[in-house]
Enzyme design. Structure first.
Site, PDB file in Angstrom:
ATOM      1  N   SER A  15      12.449  -5.701  -9.122  1.00 35.04           N
ATOM      2  CA  SER A  15      11.772  -4.401  -9.249  1.00 35.04           C
ATOM      3  C   SER A  15      12.314  -3.443  -8.191  1.00 35.04           C
ATOM      4  O   SER A  15      12.796  -3.873  -7.133  1.00 35.04           O
ATOM      5  CB  SER A  15      10.260  -4.573  -9.111  1.00 35.04           C
ATOM      6  OG  SER A  15       9.942  -5.278  -7.935  1.00 35.04           O
ATOM      7  N   GLU A  17      11.718   0.231  -5.985  1.00 36.04           N
ATOM      8  CA  GLU A  17      10.723   1.224  -5.542  1.00 36.04           C
ATOM      9  C   GLU A  17      11.399   2.555  -5.221  1.00 36.04           C
ATOM     10  O   GLU A  17      12.443   2.593  -4.579  1.00 36.04           O
ATOM     11  CB  GLU A  17      10.005   0.687  -4.287  1.00 36.04           C
ATOM     12  CG  GLU A  17       8.966   1.641  -3.761  1.00 36.04           C
ATOM     13  CD  GLU A  17       8.140   1.041  -2.633  1.00 36.04           C
ATOM     14  OE1 GLU A  17       7.632  -0.087  -2.781  1.00 36.04           O
ATOM     15  OE2 GLU A  17       8.023   1.714  -1.600  1.00 36.04           O
ATOM     16  N   ASP A 109      -1.087   5.426   4.864  1.00 34.31           N
ATOM     17  CA  ASP A 109      -1.010   5.802   6.280  1.00 34.31           C
ATOM     18  C   ASP A 109      -1.247   7.292   6.389  1.00 34.31           C
ATOM     19  O   ASP A 109      -0.679   8.062   5.619  1.00 34.31           O
ATOM     20  CB  ASP A 109       0.380   5.475   6.848  1.00 34.31           C
ATOM     21  CG  ASP A 109       0.527   3.992   7.100  1.00 34.31           C
ATOM     22  OD1 ASP A 109      -0.438   3.378   7.581  1.00 34.31           O
ATOM     23  OD2 ASP A 109       1.612   3.458   6.818  1.00 34.31           O
ATOM     24  N   PHE A 231      12.709   2.664  10.769  1.00 32.55           N
ATOM     25  CA  PHE A 231      11.736   2.061   9.835  1.00 32.55           C
ATOM     26  C   PHE A 231      11.106   0.808  10.432  1.00 32.55           C
ATOM     27  O   PHE A 231       9.914   0.583  10.305  1.00 32.55           O
ATOM     28  CB  PHE A 231      12.409   1.665   8.514  1.00 32.55           C
ATOM     29  CG  PHE A 231      12.676   2.823   7.606  1.00 32.55           C
ATOM     30  CD1 PHE A 231      12.103   4.061   7.830  1.00 32.55           C
ATOM     31  CD2 PHE A 231      13.500   2.674   6.506  1.00 32.55           C
ATOM     32  CE1 PHE A 231      12.351   5.123   6.986  1.00 32.55           C
ATOM     33  CE2 PHE A 231      13.763   3.730   5.654  1.00 32.55           C
ATOM     34  CZ  PHE A 231      13.186   4.964   5.902  1.00 32.55           C
ATOM     35  N   HIS A 281      11.360  -7.356  -4.778  1.00 35.02           N
ATOM     36  CA  HIS A 281      11.024  -5.930  -4.871  1.00 35.02           C
ATOM     37  C   HIS A 281      11.951  -5.187  -3.906  1.00 35.02           C
ATOM     38  O   HIS A 281      11.899  -5.430  -2.697  1.00 35.02           O
ATOM     39  CB  HIS A 281       9.555  -5.729  -4.473  1.00 35.02           C
ATOM     40  CG  HIS A 281       9.074  -4.326  -4.645  1.00 35.02           C
ATOM     41  ND1 HIS A 281       8.970  -3.723  -5.879  1.00 35.02           N
ATOM     42  CD2 HIS A 281       8.675  -3.395  -3.734  1.00 35.02           C
ATOM     43  CE1 HIS A 281       8.510  -2.480  -5.727  1.00 35.02           C
ATOM     44  NE2 HIS A 281       8.343  -2.255  -4.442  1.00 35.02           N
TER      45      HIS A 281
HETATM   46  P1  FAD Z   1      -5.415  -2.449   3.968  1.00 36.55           P
HETATM   47  O1  FAD Z   1      -5.316  -3.597   3.053  1.00 36.55           O
HETATM   48  O2  FAD Z   1      -6.638  -1.611   3.889  1.00 36.55           O
HETATM   49  O3  FAD Z   1      -5.229  -2.973   5.461  1.00 36.55           O
HETATM   50  C1  FAD Z   1      -5.091  -2.053   6.546  1.00 36.55           C
HETATM   51  C2  FAD Z   1      -5.540  -2.726   7.848  1.00 36.55           C
HETATM   52  O4  FAD Z   1      -6.942  -2.962   7.803  1.00 36.55           O
HETATM   53  C3  FAD Z   1      -4.902  -4.099   8.075  1.00 36.55           C
HETATM   54  O5  FAD Z   1      -4.708  -4.212   9.458  1.00 36.55           O
HETATM   55  C4  FAD Z   1      -5.945  -5.094   7.594  1.00 36.55           C
HETATM   56  O6  FAD Z   1      -5.867  -6.347   8.255  1.00 36.55           O
HETATM   57  C5  FAD Z   1      -7.231  -4.340   7.939  1.00 36.55           C
HETATM   58  N1  FAD Z   1      -8.341  -4.629   7.009  1.00 36.55           N
HETATM   59  C6  FAD Z   1      -8.285  -4.729   5.656  1.00 36.55           C
HETATM   60  N2  FAD Z   1      -9.527  -4.950   5.161  1.00 36.55           N
HETATM   61  C7  FAD Z   1     -10.373  -4.970   6.225  1.00 36.55           C
HETATM   62  C8  FAD Z   1     -11.780  -5.137   6.380  1.00 36.55           C
HETATM   63  N3  FAD Z   1     -12.567  -5.362   5.314  1.00 36.55           N
HETATM   64  N4  FAD Z   1     -12.336  -5.085   7.626  1.00 36.55           N
HETATM   65  C9  FAD Z   1     -11.546  -4.858   8.712  1.00 36.55           C
HETATM   66  N5  FAD Z   1     -10.195  -4.702   8.638  1.00 36.55           N
HETATM   67  C10 FAD Z   1      -9.621  -4.746   7.412  1.00 36.55           C
HETATM   68  N6  FAD Z   1       1.918   3.888   2.062  1.00 36.55           N
HETATM   69  C11 FAD Z   1       1.758   5.082   1.439  1.00 36.55           C
HETATM   70  O7  FAD Z   1       1.216   6.023   2.039  1.00 36.55           O
HETATM   71  N7  FAD Z   1       2.193   5.279   0.142  1.00 36.55           N
HETATM   72  C12 FAD Z   1       2.779   4.285  -0.574  1.00 36.55           C
HETATM   73  O8  FAD Z   1       3.127   4.483  -1.726  1.00 36.55           O
HETATM   74  C13 FAD Z   1       2.958   3.009   0.048  1.00 36.55           C
HETATM   75  N8  FAD Z   1       3.529   1.970  -0.613  1.00 36.55           N
HETATM   76  C14 FAD Z   1       3.610   0.743  -0.019  1.00 36.55           C
HETATM   77  C15 FAD Z   1       4.161  -0.335  -0.726  1.00 36.55           C
HETATM   78  C16 FAD Z   1       4.255  -1.599  -0.154  1.00 36.55           C
HETATM   79  C17 FAD Z   1       4.823  -2.742  -0.961  1.00 36.55           C
HETATM   80  C18 FAD Z   1       3.811  -1.804   1.186  1.00 36.55           C
HETATM   81  C19 FAD Z   1       3.919  -3.154   1.843  1.00 36.55           C
HETATM   82  C20 FAD Z   1       3.287  -0.737   1.909  1.00 36.55           C
HETATM   83  C21 FAD Z   1       3.166   0.544   1.321  1.00 36.55           C
HETATM   84  N9  FAD Z   1       2.624   1.626   2.009  1.00 36.55           N
HETATM   85  C22 FAD Z   1       2.496   2.843   1.394  1.00 36.55           C
HETATM   86  C23 FAD Z   1       2.218   1.484   3.419  1.00 36.55           C
HETATM   87  C24 FAD Z   1       0.718   1.092   3.550  1.00 36.55           C
HETATM   88  O9  FAD Z   1      -0.079   2.148   3.041  1.00 36.55           O
HETATM   89  C25 FAD Z   1       0.436   0.870   5.033  1.00 36.55           C
HETATM   90  O10 FAD Z   1       1.056  -0.295   5.457  1.00 36.55           O
HETATM   91  C26 FAD Z   1      -1.026   0.930   5.462  1.00 36.55           C
HETATM   92  O11 FAD Z   1      -1.052   0.972   6.882  1.00 36.55           O
HETATM   93  C27 FAD Z   1      -1.854  -0.259   5.033  1.00 36.55           C
HETATM   94  O12 FAD Z   1      -2.083  -0.257   3.689  1.00 36.55           O
HETATM   95  P2  FAD Z   1      -2.829  -1.519   2.994  1.00 36.55           P
HETATM   96  O13 FAD Z   1      -3.079  -1.153   1.601  1.00 36.55           O
HETATM   97  O14 FAD Z   1      -2.116  -2.784   3.290  1.00 36.55           O
HETATM   98  O15 FAD Z   1      -4.207  -1.460   3.830  1.00 36.55           O
END
Ligand code: FAD
Length: 303
Positions: A15, A17, A109, A231, A281
């Site tokens: 895939s 991105e 983020d 990065f 990916h």
């Molecule tokens: P979460 O799963 O919410 O986790 C964030 C933090 O909170 C982690 O430290 C986790 O341990 C903690 N956490 C989670 N749940 C809880 C809870 N219930 N209680 C306390 N702590 C908790 N960013 C963009 O802006 N746009 C994109 O399109 C994008 N695409 C991405 C694609 C991939 C494959 C990856 C790996 C990252 C991408 N990102 C993107 C970056 C991502 O948004 C960041 O890494 C962001 O900081 C975390 O997103 P997450 O969904 O993993 O967050």
């Protein structure tokens, strides 16, 4: 096709991105690239979701065009950043209306202010009023929409073989990943990494924590040393010392850096696939050359 189903097939799922280009010329170039990459029979293409309004609208438009005009399965990324639940519902309704079947549900983020620093421990992230704090909350919300058939998406989530930057420990990060999977993630895409040991160790720990969904490794082919240095600092991925020294040595020779990056990623992918990864990916940064070279080599080597 739902990506979770594609990942169950025996052939590796490649895939790619992309991010939504800001200009019309950029969009034209992106669609040329996509038509070229279609020859490689990708399992799906995904489009990132930015913090700005125009790039957010761009994600929906582009995934729809990729699916319906180019004919490749497409996944939209969606983040909680700057959105209330009502706004997120609006985006999800539009994606559903466009026939998009797959969503990567993320926290996102916050945009970095000029001269500012990205949030690290403790998190500086503040959710929008009436919005979500974690990706798991967004996933649960989307899953609730399945009950009345409003949304029927297959959901993916992000995961971090080296641990998420804001989380105090990898063990705690894994606990939150387990919650994310119970909230609805049917497959996971990893953050980029350059040393496969991180992936294999992570998969083992995830399996021990009873995570059973496919974990697809995320690979970024290196094409520029300064860029990859930036990065990796931003996302907390380790650039192995030997690779760093080689890149530093050739940093003023773009072709040598490309060859080195392609060779490193190809070796990484060969090992990942031969030891059971369900696919790869690729973080393409909207360029196709390196990814095309790697996938072609993988297909030739694996038949
Ligand atoms: P979460 O799963 O919410 O986790 C964030 C933090 O909170 C982690 O430290 C986790 O341990 C903690 N956490 C989670 N749940 C809880 C809870 N219930 N209680 C306390 N702590 C908790 N960013 C963009 O802006 N746009 C994109 O399109 C994008 N695409 C991405 C694609 C991939 C494959 C990856 C790996 C990252 C991408 N990102 C993107 C970056 C991502 O948004 C960041 O890494 C962001 O900081 C975390 O997103 P997450 O969904 O993993 O967050």
């Amino acid at each position: 096709m739902r990506i979770a189903e594609r990942l169950l097939l025996p052939s590796p799922c490649y895939s790619f991105e992309f991010f939504p280009p800001k200009t019309e010329a950029g969009q034209g170039a992106l669609f040329d690239t996509l038509r070229e990459l279609k020859e490689l029979e990708p399992g799906f293409v995904s489009v990132t979701y930015g913090a700005g309004g125009s790039t957010q609208r761009g994600t929906t438009e582009i995934v729809s065009r990729i699916k319906h005009e180019v004919g490749i399965e497409a996944m939209a990324h969606l983040t909680c950043i700057g959105h209330s639940k009502d706004e997120l519902s609006g985006v999800l309704d539009r994606l559903q209306g466009e026939g998009i079947q797959n969503v990567l549900a993320l926290r996102g983020d916050p945009p970095v202010p000029p001269g500012g620093k990205r949030a690290t421990l403790p998190s500086l992230f503040q959710p929008e009023a009436g919005g979500f704090r974690f990706s798991g909350e967004l996933m649960r919300f989307i899953r609730e929409g399945r009950r009345d058939n409003r949304w029927t998406f297959c959901l993916g989530g992000a995961c971090y073989p080296e641990g998420h930057m804001e989380c105090p420990s990898r063990d705690e990060d894994l606990i939150h990943l387990v919650e994310k999977v119970s909230a609805g993630a049917e497959f996971l895409l990893t953050q980029l990494f350059f040393d496969n040991a991180f992936y294999f160790d992570f998969v083992q720990r995830a399996q021990a924590a009873r995570i059973r969904v496919p974990i697809v490794p995320g690979i970024m082919p290196i094409t520029n040393f300064e860029q990859i240095d930036r990065f990796t600092r931003m996302c907390g991925a380790t650039l192995p010392m030997r690779l760093r020294l080689q890149l530093e040595r050739y940093q003023n020779d773009p072709d040598a850096v490309l060859q080195l990056g392609v060779a490193h990623a190809t070796v990484q992918c060969m090992e990942l696939l031969s030891r059971g990864a369900p696919g790869i990916h690729f973080y393409t940064l909207n360029r196709s050359r390196a990814t095309r070279m790697i996938v072609t080599a993988l297909k030739n080597a694996r038949g």
